[in-house]
Write an enzyme that holds these catalytic residues in place. Structure first.
Site, PDB file in Angstrom:
ATOM      1  CG  ASN A 121      33.013  -1.284   4.549  1.00 34.36           C
ATOM      2  OD1 ASN A 121      33.230  -1.971   5.548  1.00 34.36           O
ATOM      3  ND2 ASN A 121      32.551  -0.045   4.627  1.00 34.36           N
ATOM      4  CD1 TRP A 122      32.020  -8.036   3.465  1.00 37.43           C
ATOM      5  CD2 TRP A 122      32.357  -9.508   5.125  1.00 37.43           C
ATOM      6  NE1 TRP A 122      32.302  -9.251   2.900  1.00 37.43           N
ATOM      7  CE2 TRP A 122      32.511 -10.171   3.899  1.00 37.43           C
ATOM      8  CE3 TRP A 122      32.529 -10.224   6.301  1.00 37.43           C
ATOM      9  CZ2 TRP A 122      32.826 -11.530   3.823  1.00 37.43           C
ATOM     10  CZ3 TRP A 122      32.851 -11.572   6.230  1.00 37.43           C
ATOM     11  CH2 TRP A 122      32.986 -12.218   4.999  1.00 37.43           C
ATOM     12  CE  LYS A 123      28.464   0.019   4.687  1.00 36.68           C
ATOM     13  NZ  LYS A 123      27.844   1.321   4.609  1.00 36.68           N
ATOM     14  CG  HIS A 168      33.193   4.144   6.037  1.00 33.93           C
ATOM     15  ND1 HIS A 168      31.920   4.546   6.393  1.00 33.93           N
ATOM     16  CD2 HIS A 168      33.061   3.411   4.903  1.00 33.93           C
ATOM     17  CE1 HIS A 168      31.058   4.063   5.495  1.00 33.93           C
ATOM     18  NE2 HIS A 168      31.726   3.382   4.593  1.00 33.93           N
ATOM     19  CD  GLU A 207      28.634   3.414   7.432  1.00 33.93           C
ATOM     20  OE1 GLU A 207      29.295   2.433   7.815  1.00 33.93           O
ATOM     21  OE2 GLU A 207      27.905   3.396   6.430  1.00 33.93           O
ATOM     22  CD  GLU A 215      32.926   4.736   0.685  1.00 35.00           C
ATOM     23  OE1 GLU A 215      32.682   3.665   0.122  1.00 35.00           O
ATOM     24  OE2 GLU A 215      32.814   4.894   1.910  1.00 35.00           O
ATOM     25  N   GLY A 269      24.739   3.424   1.079  1.00 38.33           N
ATOM     26  CA  GLY A 269      23.636   2.644   1.628  1.00 38.33           C
ATOM     27  C   GLY A 269      22.261   3.199   1.300  1.00 38.33           C
ATOM     28  CB  SER A 329      24.314   3.075  -3.892  1.00 38.50           C
ATOM     29  OG  SER A 329      23.772   3.377  -2.619  1.00 38.50           O
ATOM     30  N   GLY A 350      29.838  -1.638  -0.202  1.00 38.08           N
ATOM     31  CA  GLY A 350      29.225  -1.991   1.075  1.00 38.08           C
ATOM     32  C   GLY A 350      28.211  -3.101   0.908  1.00 38.08           C
ATOM     33  N   GLY A 351      26.937  -2.742   0.842  1.00 37.98           N
ATOM     34  CA  GLY A 351      25.848  -3.722   0.827  1.00 37.98           C
ATOM     35  C   GLY A 351      26.028  -4.837  -0.188  1.00 37.98           C
TER      36      GLY A 351
HETATM   37  C1  PEP Z   1      30.491   1.734   2.082  1.00 41.63           C
HETATM   38  O1  PEP Z   1      30.048   1.465   3.182  1.00 41.63           O
HETATM   39  O2  PEP Z   1      31.699   1.981   1.965  1.00 41.63           O
HETATM   40  C2  PEP Z   1      29.568   1.743   0.951  1.00 41.63           C
HETATM   41  C3  PEP Z   1      29.981   2.253  -0.177  1.00 41.63           C
HETATM   42  O3  PEP Z   1      28.327   1.229   1.168  1.00 41.63           O
HETATM   43  P1  PEP Z   1      27.207   0.916   0.043  1.00 41.63           P
HETATM   44  O4  PEP Z   1      27.890   0.239  -1.104  1.00 41.63           O
HETATM   45  O5  PEP Z   1      26.237  -0.005   0.743  1.00 41.63           O
HETATM   46  O6  PEP Z   1      26.598   2.211  -0.349  1.00 41.63           O
END
Ligand code: PEP
Length: 246
Positions: A9-11, A93, A95, A164, A170, A208, A229-230
């Site tokens: 997930n590049w966001k 999500h 966010e 999640e 994040g 994470s 994500g990251g």
């Molecule tokens: C996400 O945004 O779906 C996510 C899991 O982010 P991260 O891996 O950065 O915690």
């Protein structure tokens, strides 16, 4: 045995300059022993499609409209995603729930709109830190998933679910494999009560996930891969996570 799935997930990250080497590295990392997909910002989806063309890598979006078409400025329909070869779309999500006030029912309607066009929704559920500390985790995720199950009805077995925990996204703070497994087992039981396909359905963990913790999470019986994500923005890290799922 369920084949694992790792989704980046590049966001709202990326640029044309940065995307090219990242996508090339992921493509060059093939073959993977799991399914691999990248969910990019809308504008970059066509670029991902070109980079991944002709192989078994998949791509998708991070949101879609509930509407089929019309005067909905700024929205992108599931049909448009399908036209660009999207296999997946992330819906709900945290966010989007937090910053765009997306309700459980809106998320469910988006999942339905996606399935109607042949795009698999990756439905995110998860509790906040305050909810976990108040002992509300089970109730929150069950309520979030319940809205989608009821709206999708006999198609519920076609979605992918992503657990999640909001406090892990994040933050560098990952759920322990046991904490994650407990919630995944709960979600699987809820799916079992709703659809005969529950045993085949993928439930991803997100929050994470890194190269060094992926294997222990993915070793849990009800964790079928990750939403990343990251770490999906760094080729070596993302590839290592995909290898951990193999
Ligand atoms: C996400 O945004 O779906 C996510 C899991 O982010 P991260 O891996 O950065 O915690």
């Amino acid at each position: 045995m369920r084949r694992k799935l790792v989704v980046g997930n590049w966001k709202m990250h990326g640029s044309r300059v940065a995307n090219e080497p990242l996508l090339a590295a992921i493509a060059q990392g093939r073959p993977y022993a799991c399914d691999v997909a990248v969910c990019a910002p809308f504008l970059y989806i066509a670029e991902v499609a070109v980079a991944f063309a002709g192989g078994d890598l998949r791509w998708g979006a991070q949101d879609c409209s509930v509407h089929e078409q019309g005067a909905y400025t700024g929205e992108v329909s599931a049909a448009m995603l399908a036209e660009f070869g999207c296999r997946y779309v992330i819906v709900g999500h945290s966010e989007r729930r937090q910053y765009h006030q997306e309700s459980d029912q809106l998320v469910a309607d988006k999942a339905k709109a996606a399935l109607a066009k042949g795009v698999t929704p990756i439905v995110c559920v998860g509790e906040s830190l305050a909810q976990r500390e108040a002992g509300q985790t089970d109730d929150v995720v069950k309520r979030q998933l319940s809205a989608v199950i009821h709206t999708l009805a006999h198609c519920a077995g076609e979605m992918v679910v992503a657990y999640e925990p909001v406090w892990a996204i994040g933050t560098g703070r990952t759920a322990t494999p046991e904490q994650a497994q407990d919630v995944h087992a709960l979600l699987r039981a809820q799916l079992h009560a709703a659809t005969p396909h529950a045993a085949q359905m993928k439930i991803l963990y997100g929050g994470s996930v890194k190269a060094d913790n992926a294997a222990s999470l993915f070793a849990q019986p009800d964790i079928d891969g990750g939403l990343i994500g990251g770490a999906s923005l760094k080729a070596n890290d993302f590839i290592a996570i995909c290898r951990a799922a193999g």
